[in-house]
Design an enzyme around this catalytic site. Structure first.
Site, short mmCIF file in Angstrom:
data_model
loop_
_atom_site.label_atom_id
_atom_site.label_comp_id
_atom_site.label_asym_id
_atom_site.label_seq_id
_atom_site.Cartn_x
_atom_site.Cartn_y
_atom_site.Cartn_z
N HIS A 124 0.84 -1.20 0.00
CA HIS A 124 0.00 0.00 0.00
C HIS A 124 0.87 1.25 0.00
O HIS A 124 1.51 1.58 1.00
CB HIS A 124 -0.89 -0.02 1.25
CG HIS A 124 -1.87 1.09 1.32
ND1 HIS A 124 -1.86 2.01 2.34
CD2 HIS A 124 -2.90 1.44 0.52
CE1 HIS A 124 -2.85 2.87 2.18
NE2 HIS A 124 -3.49 2.54 1.07
N HIS A 129 -0.74 10.32 -2.88
CA HIS A 129 -2.04 9.78 -2.46
C HIS A 129 -3.17 10.74 -2.79
O HIS A 129 -4.28 10.33 -3.13
CB HIS A 129 -2.04 9.49 -0.96
CG HIS A 129 -3.36 9.04 -0.44
ND1 HIS A 129 -4.02 7.94 -0.94
CD2 HIS A 129 -4.18 9.55 0.51
CE1 HIS A 129 -5.17 7.77 -0.31
NE2 HIS A 129 -5.29 8.75 0.57
#
Length: 349
Positions: free
Chosen positions: A21, A63
């Site tokens: 991730h 992100h």
């Protein structure tokens, strides 16, 4: 609920995959080559670059398009006037935004830890913002060096918003993947919290790029996809997680990506409750389930799995227990900030 008490369901996939991730983001600043390198060294099957756009139309890994939390942009006095507020997916966000900078300007910035209160700042200032092309080149080289194929799971962030800015990513992403010899054959799974862009990609992929899969990410039950918000329609993630909603997703996607709490909610006292029917329903629709996100610090774990009372404690045992509970519930892949712990959870299974 202990993992052993959960009825085990067979995953739909041939083997469960570990997805890094944002890289090994528990150990290095997220979306840096250092984070991806650590993830690969620790055994990740896939690495995940979240993609946003620059002013001059380059896909970079952050992100969010708001870069104040993950770069040192705030320390550059010459960029102070770029701070602004924007409406992103129905939410007012303040800060500095990738689409207001050229790639050359972003390259002057350095990454910093997004969660310094939990993970420290020892690596702040060391790593630049990287492009998707740089990531693909890096993964190709790492794959050759370690002798195994490493997949890439790019996420298109805020697709409707960027399209409205004249910075649509879908065709650019497909073109980039097709232009690189590594991503012409290596496993790729494109993900999005939105719906219409995945449907568009499915149409574009028809009859070609057969190794590219699509992952429909699912937010919390009360939330809506960004394109649904922009269109003013009532579609929300709760509807998408019903059996009928899942069958609809299966018409254009290969997998769903739900929050771990949609798979195993928390019971009284922060214990793991019984699994919901989501994995079973998704499998019945022909969809794999790629759960997000397993993080190793106490702060992110169910209270019953904590080790000690410090929320910053890296609790490998608690994270393994949480992952294994979801493995018993039948997930096919999972996103983790700490791929080495993810591999530990899979050991012997």
């Amino acid at each position: 609920m202990p993992a052993a008490a959960i009825a085990r369901e067979k995953p739909l996939a041939a083997r469960v995959l570990v997805i890094a991730h944002r890289g090994a983001s528990a150990l290095r600043p997220e979306h840096t080559l250092a984070a991806y390198a650590k993830a690969i060294a620790d055994g990740a099957d896939f690495i995940e670059p979240d993609l946003v756009m620059t002013k001059d139309g380059v896909m970079v890994a952050r992100h969010e398009n708001e870069i104040g939390d993950t770069t040192d942009v705030a320390t550059h006095p010459e960029l102070a006037a770029r701070r602004t507020g924007k409406l992103i997916d129905g939410q007012l966000v303040s800060g500095w935004f990738s689409e207001d900078f050229t790639l050359a300007e972003l390259k002057r910035l350095r990454a910093r830890e997004r969660l310094p209160q939990l993970r420290g700042t020892q690596y702040d200032g060391q790593f630049p913002v990287v492009t998707l092309e740089e990531i693909i080149d890096f993964v190709a080289a790492e794959s050759a060096a370690c002798g195994r194929v490493i997949g890439i799971v790019p996420e298109i962030k805020h697709a409707t918003y960027f399209r409205a800015q004249g910075l649509a990513m879908e065709d650019k992403l497909l073109g980039t993947l097709a232009s690189h010899c590594y991503t012409r054959t290596a496993p790729v799974e494109i993900q999005s919290f939105e719906v219409d862009n995945l449907k568009y990609l499915r149409r574009q992929l028809a009859g070609r790029h057969t190794h590219i899969r699509l992952l429909q990410l699912l937010g919390d039950a009360g939330q809506q996809p960004g394109d649904a918000i922009a269109a003013g329609c009532g579609l929300d993630y709760a509807q998408m997680m019903t059996p009928g909603g899942l069958r609809g997703i299966a018409a254009y996607a290969d997998a769903i990506g739900p929050n771990v709490r949609a798979i195993i909610p928390l019971g009284a006292g922060g214990t793991l409750a019984a699994p919901t029917s989501l994995v079973r329903d998704a499998h019945a629709a022909g969809l794999e389930v790629h759960a997000y996100t397993f993080r190793p610090e106490n702060h992110f774990l169910p209270r019953s799995l904590w080790r000690g009372d410090d929320p910053r404690t890296v609790n490998a045992g608690g994270s393994v227990a949480e992952i294994r509970a979801c493995l018993d519930a039948g997930i096919d892949a999972f996103f983790t900030d700490h791929p080495a712990i993810g591999r530990q959870a899979l050991a012997g299974r």
